[in-house]
Scaffold this motif. Structure first.
Motif, PDB file in Angstrom:
ATOM      1  N   LEU A 114       0.796  -1.225   0.000  1.00 23.14           N
ATOM      2  CA  LEU A 114       0.000   0.000   0.000  1.00 23.14           C
ATOM      3  C   LEU A 114       0.828   1.275   0.000  1.00 23.14           C
ATOM      4  O   LEU A 114       0.298   2.361  -0.264  1.00 23.14           O
ATOM      5  CB  LEU A 114      -0.938   0.001   1.219  1.00 23.14           C
ATOM      6  N   SER A 115       2.115   1.171   0.277  1.00 18.50           N
ATOM      7  CA  SER A 115       2.960   2.367   0.313  1.00 18.50           C
ATOM      8  C   SER A 115       3.596   2.688  -1.038  1.00 18.50           C
ATOM      9  O   SER A 115       4.225   3.733  -1.193  1.00 18.50           O
ATOM     10  CB  SER A 115       4.068   2.197   1.368  1.00 18.50           C
ATOM     11  N   ASP A 116       3.438   1.809  -2.012  1.00 22.99           N
ATOM     12  CA  ASP A 116       4.137   1.965  -3.286  1.00 22.99           C
ATOM     13  C   ASP A 116       3.574   3.057  -4.191  1.00 22.99           C
ATOM     14  O   ASP A 116       4.315   3.715  -4.905  1.00 22.99           O
ATOM     15  CB  ASP A 116       4.138   0.641  -4.049  1.00 22.99           C
ATOM     16  N   LYS A 152       1.513  14.256  -1.298  1.00 21.42           N
ATOM     17  CA  LYS A 152       2.741  14.851  -0.769  1.00 21.42           C
ATOM     18  C   LYS A 152       4.018  14.241  -1.330  1.00 21.42           C
ATOM     19  O   LYS A 152       5.117  14.622  -0.942  1.00 21.42           O
ATOM     20  CB  LYS A 152       2.741  14.743   0.754  1.00 21.42           C
ATOM     21  N   ASN A 153       3.893  13.276  -2.198  1.00 24.86           N
ATOM     22  CA  ASN A 153       5.114  12.745  -2.818  1.00 24.86           C
ATOM     23  C   ASN A 153       4.850  12.483  -4.295  1.00 24.86           C
ATOM     24  O   ASN A 153       3.747  12.710  -4.789  1.00 24.86           O
ATOM     25  CB  ASN A 153       5.597  11.482  -2.088  1.00 24.86           C
ATOM     26  N   LYS A 154       5.844  12.012  -4.977  1.00 16.06           N
ATOM     27  CA  LYS A 154       5.756  11.833  -6.421  1.00 16.06           C
ATOM     28  C   LYS A 154       5.369  10.414  -6.819  1.00 16.06           C
ATOM     29  O   LYS A 154       5.611  10.000  -7.945  1.00 16.06           O
ATOM     30  CB  LYS A 154       7.082  12.228  -7.069  1.00 16.06           C
ATOM     31  N   ALA A 155       4.767   9.697  -5.899  1.00 18.40           N
ATOM     32  CA  ALA A 155       4.323   8.339  -6.217  1.00 18.40           C
ATOM     33  C   ALA A 155       3.269   8.374  -7.320  1.00 18.40           C
ATOM     34  O   ALA A 155       2.536   9.347  -7.481  1.00 18.40           O
ATOM     35  CB  ALA A 155       3.742   7.678  -4.966  1.00 18.40           C
ATOM     36  N   ILE A 156       3.204   7.309  -8.089  1.00 14.34           N
ATOM     37  CA  ILE A 156       2.209   7.191  -9.155  1.00 14.34           C
ATOM     38  C   ILE A 156       0.811   7.348  -8.567  1.00 14.34           C
ATOM     39  O   ILE A 156       0.496   6.815  -7.498  1.00 14.34           O
ATOM     40  CB  ILE A 156       2.351   5.831  -9.860  1.00 14.34           C
TER      41      ILE A 156
END
Length: 287
Positions: A159-161, A186-190
């Protein structure tokens, strides 16, 4: 995704303990302590092998004196009768490890074989086959490795990916906030959103998803979605990728392998792949 040796050893130890391999009363009672054997693991049907490195670790963890010769590597095609690996060592050790080694290899080879079949059906259209999180608790790492060995691609490992907003997320959000909440990433995750209809597809495009998951769409509606996105985003580089999920299986995947689709995700790769039949045969005994 190369296998982490420490992780492999951890699960191998747990499997050997589960099987009480270190207290094999049959082998310890009836097999001479000094007897040595040569054994081979043989494929009993065609497929794509996986778990060879894990099986090797099973024999080595149990008895470091055992020598292994690998004949087929993970990801290679095997035919019925092919020798996958050979093991030479103490008879008691080989016999006590037999079932654990075969369980890992048969199970993971089944996943790799099923994945390769799906890739063969969808690959010519430029579509990548993805796994899902529908995995066996604690065995996800190995199962996703098997998908890679079969030529597939891993979706998120956990779930963190990446962000994946699904139907239930949208249900809660619709009653607690609005789509503006997606701007709080807040991050650049897909960032991926699952949609159930063409209307939802249009509605959530403004949220800027990297991937749109078309859930349980019919082939005709998939074609409409592909055409819609091409019309809105003439520049392919700015167009969200398209993932197909739900209702797809190995029997009907060809109908969903539609030009313009980027991914097809299949839970069946890991939750219902039949094991590939293999056996361990003793070929020589040294007294």
């Amino acid at each position: 995704m190369p296998l982490d040796k420490a992780c492999v050893r951890k699960y191998v130890n747990e499997a050997l303990l589960e099987d009480a391999a270190f207290d094999d009363i049959t082998s310890r009672t009836f097999i001479p302590q000094d007897a040595k054997v040569r054994a081979q693991i043989v494929a009993k049907e065609d497929g794509v092998v996986c778990g060879v490195t894990i099986a090797c670790e099973v024999f080595k963890v149990f008895d470091s004196r055992t020598t292994i010769k690998i004949r087929k590597k993970d990801g290679q095609i095997v035919r019925r009768g092919d020798i996958v690996l050979e093991a030479c060592g103490m008879a008691r050790s080989v016999l006590s490890c037999e079932r654990v080694a075969l369980n890992f290899m048969s199970y993971l080879s089944g996943i790799s074989t099923q994945t390769r079949y799906a890739v063969k059906l969808a690959g010519p259209k430029g579509i990548q086959i993805l796994d899902t999180r529908k995995t066996t608790p604690t065995l996800r790492y190995f199962e996703k490795y098997a998908v890679l060995s079969g030529g597939g691609r891993n979706h998120r490992l956990n779930l963190s990916d990446q962000y994946l907003v699904k139907e239930n997320h949208l249900y809660v959000i619709s009653r607690t906030s609005d789509p503006e909440v997606f701007s709080s990433r807040k991050n650049k995750a897909i960032f991926e959103i699952e949609v159930q209809s063409l209307e939802e597809l249009k509605r959530f495009l403004s949220c800027g998803p990297d991937i749109i998951m078309l859930d349980n769409f019919s082939p005709s509606d998939i074609r409409k979605a592909v055409a819609l996105l091409k019309g809105i985003f003439p520049d392919k580089d700015k167009r969200p990728l398209i993932e197909i999920s739900g209702g797809v299986n190995l029997k009907n995947i060809a109908k969903y392998a539609i030009a313009g689709v980027d991914f097809i995700s299949l839970g069946a790769l890991t939750h219902s792949a039949p094991a590939l039949d293999m056996s361990l045969d003793i070929t020589k005994v040294y007294s």
